[in-house]
Motif scaffolding. Structure first.
Motif, PDB file in Angstrom:
ATOM      1  N   GLY A 221       0.873  -1.129   0.032  1.00 34.34           N
ATOM      2  CA  GLY A 221       0.152  -0.061   0.059  1.00 34.34           C
ATOM      3  C   GLY A 221       0.918   1.166  -0.076  1.00 34.34           C
ATOM      4  N   TRP A 222       0.107   2.347   0.280  1.00 31.18           N
ATOM      5  CA  TRP A 222       0.523   3.742   0.044  1.00 31.18           C
ATOM      6  C   TRP A 222       1.560   4.248   1.111  1.00 31.18           C
ATOM      7  N   THR A 223       2.651   4.608   0.763  1.00 30.03           N
ATOM      8  CA  THR A 223       3.554   5.157   1.803  1.00 30.03           C
ATOM      9  C   THR A 223       3.627   6.730   1.711  1.00 30.03           C
ATOM     10  N   PRO A 224       2.724   7.544   1.950  1.00 32.13           N
ATOM     11  CA  PRO A 224       2.969   8.991   1.561  1.00 32.13           C
ATOM     12  C   PRO A 224       4.107   9.671   2.257  1.00 32.13           C
ATOM     13  N   THR A 225       4.929  10.470   1.689  1.00 34.65           N
ATOM     14  CA  THR A 225       5.971  11.246   2.243  1.00 34.65           C
ATOM     15  C   THR A 225       5.388  12.111   3.113  1.00 34.65           C
ATOM     16  N   VAL A 226       5.945  12.374   4.430  1.00 37.95           N
ATOM     17  CA  VAL A 226       5.437  13.674   5.094  1.00 37.95           C
ATOM     18  C   VAL A 226       6.570  14.773   5.194  1.00 37.95           C
ATOM     19  N   GLU A 227       7.933  14.189   5.051  1.00 36.76           N
ATOM     20  CA  GLU A 227       9.110  15.205   4.891  1.00 36.76           C
ATOM     21  C   GLU A 227      10.221  14.436   4.067  1.00 36.76           C
ATOM     22  N   LEU A 228      10.988  15.117   3.422  1.00 37.94           N
ATOM     23  CA  LEU A 228      12.136  14.592   2.611  1.00 37.94           C
ATOM     24  C   LEU A 228      13.017  15.588   2.677  1.00 37.94           C
ATOM     25  N   THR A 229      14.297  15.231   3.103  1.00 38.72           N
ATOM     26  CA  THR A 229      15.437  16.176   2.961  1.00 38.72           C
ATOM     27  C   THR A 229      16.556  15.563   2.383  1.00 38.72           C
ATOM     28  N   THR A 230      17.053  16.280   1.393  1.00 40.28           N
ATOM     29  CA  THR A 230      18.192  15.465   0.379  1.00 40.28           C
ATOM     30  C   THR A 230      19.447  16.374   0.628  1.00 40.28           C
ATOM     31  N   HIS A 231      20.595  15.657   0.735  1.00 37.75           N
ATOM     32  CA  HIS A 231      21.962  16.477   0.713  1.00 37.75           C
ATOM     33  C   HIS A 231      22.411  16.172  -0.814  1.00 37.75           C
ATOM     34  N   ILE A 232      22.833  16.774  -1.676  1.00 37.26           N
ATOM     35  CA  ILE A 232      23.534  16.631  -2.889  1.00 37.26           C
ATOM     36  C   ILE A 232      25.027  17.074  -2.609  1.00 37.26           C
ATOM     37  N   ARG A 233      25.926  16.064  -2.662  1.00 36.53           N
ATOM     38  CA  ARG A 233      27.137  16.043  -2.078  1.00 36.53           C
ATOM     39  C   ARG A 233      28.215  16.394  -3.196  1.00 36.53           C
ATOM     40  N   CYS A 234      28.002  16.146  -4.291  1.00 40.45           N
ATOM     41  CA  CYS A 234      28.898  16.003  -5.308  1.00 40.45           C
ATOM     42  C   CYS A 234      28.178  15.834  -6.653  1.00 40.45           C
ATOM     43  N   ARG A 235      28.798  16.545  -7.776  1.00 37.89           N
ATOM     44  CA  ARG A 235      28.388  16.416  -9.210  1.00 37.89           C
ATOM     45  C   ARG A 235      28.307  14.998  -9.549  1.00 37.89           C
ATOM     46  N   PRO A 236      27.231  14.159 -10.261  1.00 38.02           N
ATOM     47  CA  PRO A 236      27.343  12.767 -10.488  1.00 38.02           C
ATOM     48  C   PRO A 236      28.309  12.758 -11.752  1.00 38.02           C
ATOM     49  N   ALA A 237      28.890  11.834 -11.996  1.00 39.24           N
ATOM     50  CA  ALA A 237      29.714  11.398 -13.029  1.00 39.24           C
ATOM     51  C   ALA A 237      28.832  10.719 -14.019  1.00 39.24           C
ATOM     52  N   PRO A 238      29.141  10.824 -15.189  1.00 36.24           N
ATOM     53  CA  PRO A 238      28.043  10.065 -16.367  1.00 36.24           C
ATOM     54  C   PRO A 238      27.957   8.660 -16.020  1.00 36.24           C
ATOM     55  N   GLY A 239      26.877   8.112 -16.175  1.00 30.50           N
ATOM     56  CA  GLY A 239      26.700   6.673 -16.232  1.00 30.50           C
ATOM     57  C   GLY A 239      25.700   6.302 -15.228  1.00 30.50           C
ATOM     58  N   PRO A 240      25.389   5.175 -15.052  1.00 36.31           N
ATOM     59  CA  PRO A 240      24.133   4.601 -14.043  1.00 36.31           C
ATOM     60  C   PRO A 240      24.682   4.908 -12.612  1.00 36.31           C
ATOM     61  N   LEU A 241      23.454   5.208 -11.809  1.00 35.45           N
ATOM     62  CA  LEU A 241      23.682   5.345 -10.395  1.00 35.45           C
ATOM     63  C   LEU A 241      23.219   4.140  -9.691  1.00 35.45           C
ATOM     64  N   ARG A 242      23.936   3.943  -8.632  1.00 37.43           N
ATOM     65  CA  ARG A 242      23.395   2.835  -7.480  1.00 37.43           C
ATOM     66  C   ARG A 242      22.768   3.579  -6.427  1.00 37.43           C
ATOM     67  N   VAL A 243      21.567   3.024  -6.095  1.00 39.45           N
ATOM     68  CA  VAL A 243      20.518   3.560  -4.937  1.00 39.45           C
ATOM     69  C   VAL A 243      20.359   2.471  -3.779  1.00 39.45           C
ATOM     70  N   ALA A 244      20.682   2.923  -2.597  1.00 37.17           N
ATOM     71  CA  ALA A 244      20.534   2.068  -1.674  1.00 37.17           C
ATOM     72  C   ALA A 244      19.597   2.774  -0.456  1.00 37.17           C
ATOM     73  N   ILE A 245      18.273   2.006  -0.215  1.00 37.75           N
ATOM     74  CA  ILE A 245      17.512   2.430   0.807  1.00 37.75           C
ATOM     75  C   ILE A 245      17.449   1.653   1.848  1.00 37.75           C
ATOM     76  N   THR A 246      17.413   2.153   3.232  1.00 40.18           N
ATOM     77  CA  THR A 246      17.211   1.387   4.615  1.00 40.18           C
ATOM     78  C   THR A 246      16.255   2.203   5.375  1.00 40.18           C
ATOM     79  N   THR A 247      15.547   1.394   6.015  1.00 37.52           N
ATOM     80  CA  THR A 247      14.796   1.661   6.980  1.00 37.52           C
ATOM     81  C   THR A 247      15.075   1.013   8.475  1.00 37.52           C
ATOM     82  N   ARG A 248      15.284   1.780   9.325  1.00 36.69           N
ATOM     83  CA  ARG A 248      15.955   1.119  10.707  1.00 36.69           C
ATOM     84  C   ARG A 248      14.452   1.194  11.618  1.00 36.69           C
ATOM     85  N   ASN A 249      13.664   2.002  11.323  1.00 41.60           N
ATOM     86  CA  ASN A 249      12.728   2.255  12.307  1.00 41.60           C
ATOM     87  C   ASN A 249      11.152   2.275  11.810  1.00 41.60           C
TER      88      ASN A 249
END
Lengths: 281, 281
Positions: A221-249
């Motif tokens: 089911g649906w997990t609506p976002t309440v708040e989302l904060t993003t830090h961009i730390r570096c200009r990405p190099a060309p090519g595919p990205l890898r994304v890893a998402i974790t939930t502790r709690n």
């Protein structure tokens, strides 16, 4: 999806669908494209990229360093207006605020999202890295699974899946065959379907593009976002990205999702955390 | 510090020093106490608690669920005004904005911090926990080190150390004797010196109270916060808190600090992430 010609940054679906038009100082008209919807909802990362683009126009610095978004009401495809405010400008950083509004039937503006953001210039940062974090262990892309691989399809018919090239780690797609891992993890490769490379704005889309970790925790089911904060730390190099998402709690009806985005040069280019409402059980 | 009488929530140093006085609808006068300074700077977590308290007055819900703060200019002890705006009120959540201003010599207001926050009612959330995260491994409090234990003292004379009872894990105090671990980790026990138990507002202080992880990465000096977002997930049980802070990515002159706060009932009560400027090397 095979592309005859790879789209370029500045000339791609993503760039066209995040275009903003100056109406008056600090106010931008936009059109929320139906191409970035999941079921009927406009993707929150796409909306964030639109707001980020408007703020990049309004502020003296180009690149989002940290963007905090609070989601207020659900957006729909169609016209929108983004109202920005410059809060503080400094030599290396500037801070602004932006709100995205849509129109009620009587024409009044309804606020969808409000963000605070601090911008800078990524290209002026030194290259040095003091930490030893390594990219997530994700199998080669040809061993990962996308919507065309049957059981790993994202449920429902979602226009956004045609704009993205997401291939999930088989270890995090158990949910698609009714066998969730029970771990709060989701990992995969990310690209735009037309081959456009990543830039700081598209990273704002990337952090909210994978299926929710709650699927692997056995909650559909649906997990609506309440708040989302993003830090961009570096200009990405060309090519595919890898994304890893974790939930502790996942507790009390809410969960956090932490995303890390790594580029083809093994740099940690973005980190995000969101607080979302858990699906009702 | 031995206390003859343990201070209570609502009647403690922290409560008195975060008091806000209604000036007019949505506008609150406050006094930034010199008691919460590090060297000459007012602690960012203390400021966040002040803003959180004003928003708790302005919004229809009591408890901060997620608070995103962008730090603009350095605060000083003395008078301040907090201006709030109610953005959206819903049945279970409401969202507001608050800015803390101080006064320039000519009386004009200078903005110090701006926050977006979404509030709710922690006591209405179900008790269920779906994840298996466990508290950080921190030695018993009697084996941890505080300012009175010599080499682990926080450098400089800082009034805030007298208001807090922080005992650091010996594994993360190498910096104090010139032998940083090289890991981006800081862990310890946290309490208020007068024995007041934790509540959602004091958690906003707790997440930004330990020394920066950059000390253990071998970098001395100031790490000013650019942005700090805190999720309060559960009302803390009475008793000491455990705080674990980690940094994955110190790069390009910036670092993130992720804090987890666990209560005496082994519940994850708060999570925060900040983007900070790394000390100049």
């Amino acid at each position: 999806m095979a592309q005859a010609v790879q789209a370029r940054i500045g000339d791609s679906e993503f760039d066209r669908d995040t275009a903003v038009a100056l109406r008056e100082t600090g106010v931008y008209d936009a059109e929320l494209s139906a191409g970035w919807t999941i079921i009927h909802a406009v993707n929150g990362g796409y909306l964030l990229a639109l707001l980020g683009r408007a703020l990049g126009e309004a502020l003296p610095h180009s690149d989002p360093f940290t963007v905090s978004a609070h989601y207020l009401t659900a957006s729909q495809p169609g016209p929108a207006v983004i109202r920005t405010e410059v809060i503080r400008t400094g030599r290396t950083l500037s801070t602004g605020q932006a709100s995205l509004f849509q129109y009620a039937q009587d024409g009044t503006e309804v606020e969808r999202i409000r963000v605070l953001a601090t911008y800078g210039e990524l290209d002026t940062l030194p290259d040095e890295v003091h930490t030893t974090a390594t990219p997530p262990a994700i199998p080669p892309i040809e061993h990962c699974l996308g919507p065309a691989d049957g059981p790993a399809a994202i449920p429902g018919s979602s226009a956004i899946t045609e704009r993205l090239n997401i291939k999930l780690d088989p270890a995090t797609v158990g949910w698609a065959i009714g066998a969730p891992s029970g771990k709060g993890e989701m990992r995969g490769w990310f690209g735009l379907a037309d081959g456009r490379d990543a830039d700081p704005l598209s990273l704002l889309l990337t952090v909210d593009a994978l299926p929710p970790t709650s699927f692997e925790l056995g909650l559909k089911g649906w997990t609506p976002t309440v708040e989302l904060t993003t830090h961009i730390r570096c200009r990405p190099a060309p090519g595919p990205l890898r994304v890893a998402i974790t939930t502790r709690n996942l507790a009390g009806g809410f969960l956090e999702e932490d995303a890390e985005v790594w580029d083809s040069a093994d740099r940690l280019v973005a980190q995000s955390r969101q607080l979302a409402k858990a699906p009702r059980t």
